[in-house]
Design a protein around this motif. Structure first.
Motif, mmCIF file in Angstrom:
data_model
loop_
_atom_site.group_PDB
_atom_site.id
_atom_site.type_symbol
_atom_site.label_atom_id
_atom_site.label_comp_id
_atom_site.label_asym_id
_atom_site.label_seq_id
_atom_site.Cartn_x
_atom_site.Cartn_y
_atom_site.Cartn_z
ATOM 1 N N GLY A 42 0.857 -1.151 0.328
ATOM 2 C CA GLY A 42 -0.088 0.017 0.057
ATOM 3 C C GLY A 42 0.679 1.292 -0.068
ATOM 4 N N PHE A 43 1.964 1.201 0.786
ATOM 5 C CA PHE A 43 2.773 2.390 0.851
ATOM 6 C C PHE A 43 3.562 2.674 -0.340
ATOM 7 C CE2 PHE A 43 1.925 2.363 5.352
ATOM 8 C CZ PHE A 43 2.693 3.863 5.773
ATOM 9 N N LEU A 61 -3.939 12.739 -4.894
ATOM 10 C CA LEU A 61 -4.839 11.779 -4.889
ATOM 11 C C LEU A 61 -5.459 11.818 -6.068
ATOM 12 C CD1 LEU A 61 -6.820 12.445 -1.470
ATOM 13 C CD2 LEU A 61 -5.319 10.592 -1.947
ATOM 14 N N VAL A 62 -5.540 12.897 -6.927
ATOM 15 C CA VAL A 62 -6.087 12.939 -8.415
ATOM 16 C C VAL A 62 -5.356 12.626 -9.313
ATOM 17 C CG1 VAL A 62 -8.310 14.172 -7.522
ATOM 18 C CG2 VAL A 62 -6.354 15.297 -8.203
ATOM 19 N N VAL A 63 -3.995 12.452 -8.966
ATOM 20 C CA VAL A 63 -2.853 12.141 -10.156
ATOM 21 C C VAL A 63 -3.265 10.891 -10.984
ATOM 22 C CG1 VAL A 63 -0.617 11.890 -10.768
ATOM 23 C CG2 VAL A 63 -1.119 13.677 -9.153
ATOM 24 N N GLN A 69 -6.977 4.641 -4.964
ATOM 25 C CA GLN A 69 -8.027 3.750 -4.511
ATOM 26 C C GLN A 69 -7.450 2.435 -4.342
ATOM 27 O OE1 GLN A 69 -11.701 4.018 -6.582
ATOM 28 N NE2 GLN A 69 -10.868 5.294 -8.067
ATOM 29 N N VAL A 70 -6.661 2.055 -5.082
ATOM 30 C CA VAL A 70 -5.917 0.686 -4.878
ATOM 31 C C VAL A 70 -5.035 0.760 -3.710
ATOM 32 C CG1 VAL A 70 -4.153 -0.997 -5.743
ATOM 33 C CG2 VAL A 70 -5.913 -0.252 -7.230
ATOM 34 N N PHE A 77 -6.863 -2.893 4.567
ATOM 35 C CA PHE A 77 -6.672 -4.371 4.889
ATOM 36 C C PHE A 77 -5.368 -4.497 5.611
ATOM 37 C CE2 PHE A 77 -10.334 -4.594 1.852
ATOM 38 C CZ PHE A 77 -11.137 -5.178 2.488
ATOM 39 N N GLY A 78 -4.395 -4.000 5.074
ATOM 40 C CA GLY A 78 -2.990 -4.057 5.865
ATOM 41 C C GLY A 78 -3.020 -3.614 7.504
#
Length: 238
Positions: A42-43, A61-63, A69-70, A77-78
């Motif tokens: 995730g990181f 966030l919008v790049v 989102q992923v 969940f991590g």
């Protein structure tokens, strides 16, 4: 004296193991390992901001909205695996260094329960930036963070979680189930954002440290015998 008082105390190695013990031990340990891998991923997947201001974060966030989102889902969940990880460490300290283990668990639990839910804000912040002009998007995001009770599920609670993780690690080391050097990973994960607050590399390294720590805890849990798990005594059942 009663018959109970006269009965000898059973050695730790002779503590009965319930049939569900192997599955529960492995489930908690495997969840911790998987959570560590998801956290590191995730990181790595996150599109990190190039500045320390709020607009830089919103713009990041919008790049690539799909990537953002992923990353949020992976981290959600991590972070969910932080709770089983804490339970594994607490079980390691059920007999030795119990006080330190209990304090570490108490400090860690509230923040660990809060962290997964914080990832939902990424979706809201993304939608805010996509649908509002920059100045309005920043104002709305700042207003949400300024709500007074928000501090109960962020900031200080999160820092206490890391302090508790370090304390639990040291207690598990003293109990003989964990190596003290693993606690350094948590320290590094906290120092990196302060030393280098922006940029992808320090943040990815932070996630790698936290993820590796979780993996090591999970592996240590898998290596325990069921007798060690039940008794909290190193070497039981070997």
């Amino acid at each position: 004296m009663t018959a109970t008082a006269l009965a000898p105390t059973a050695p730790a190695a002779d503590v009965p193991v319930a049939p569900a013990t192997p599955f529960r031990r492995r489930a908690l340990a495997v969840s911790t390992v998987v959570g560590g891998l998801l956290t590191a991923a995730g990181f790595a997947a996150t599109e990190w901001e190039s500045g320390t201001d709020k607009l830089s974060y919103l713009d990041s966030l919008v790049v690539d909205p799909l990537r953002s989102q992923v990353a949020a889902v992976l981290l959600h969940f991590g972070y969910c695996a932080l709770v089983p990880m804490l339970l594994v460490l607490a079980i390691m300290t059920r007999r030795t260094w119990r006080v330190a283990g209990n304090v570490g668990l108490a400090l860690s639990m509230l923040g660990a329960l809060s962290l997964p839910g914080l990832l939902v804000t990424d979706f809201y912040d993304m939608a805010i930036r996509q649908n509002l002009p920059a100045d309005q998007a920043v104002a709305v995001s700042d207003a949400a963070q300024a709500l007074p009770l928000g501090v109960l599920i962020s900031g200080p609670m999160i820092m206490l979680t890391f302090v508790g993780m370090i304390l639990l690690s040291v207690a598990a080391w003293r109990a003989g189930f964990f190596h003290w050097t693993a606690a350094l990973l948590v320290v590094v994960a906290n120092v990196l954002p302060m030393a280098a607050p922006v940029g992808a590399l320090p943040n990815i390294a932070m996630g790698a440290c936290l993820g590796l720590f979780m993996v090591l805890v999970g592996v240590a849990g898998l290596r325990m015998t069921d007798q060690e798990w039940v008794s909290g005594t190193r070497g039981a059942g070997r």
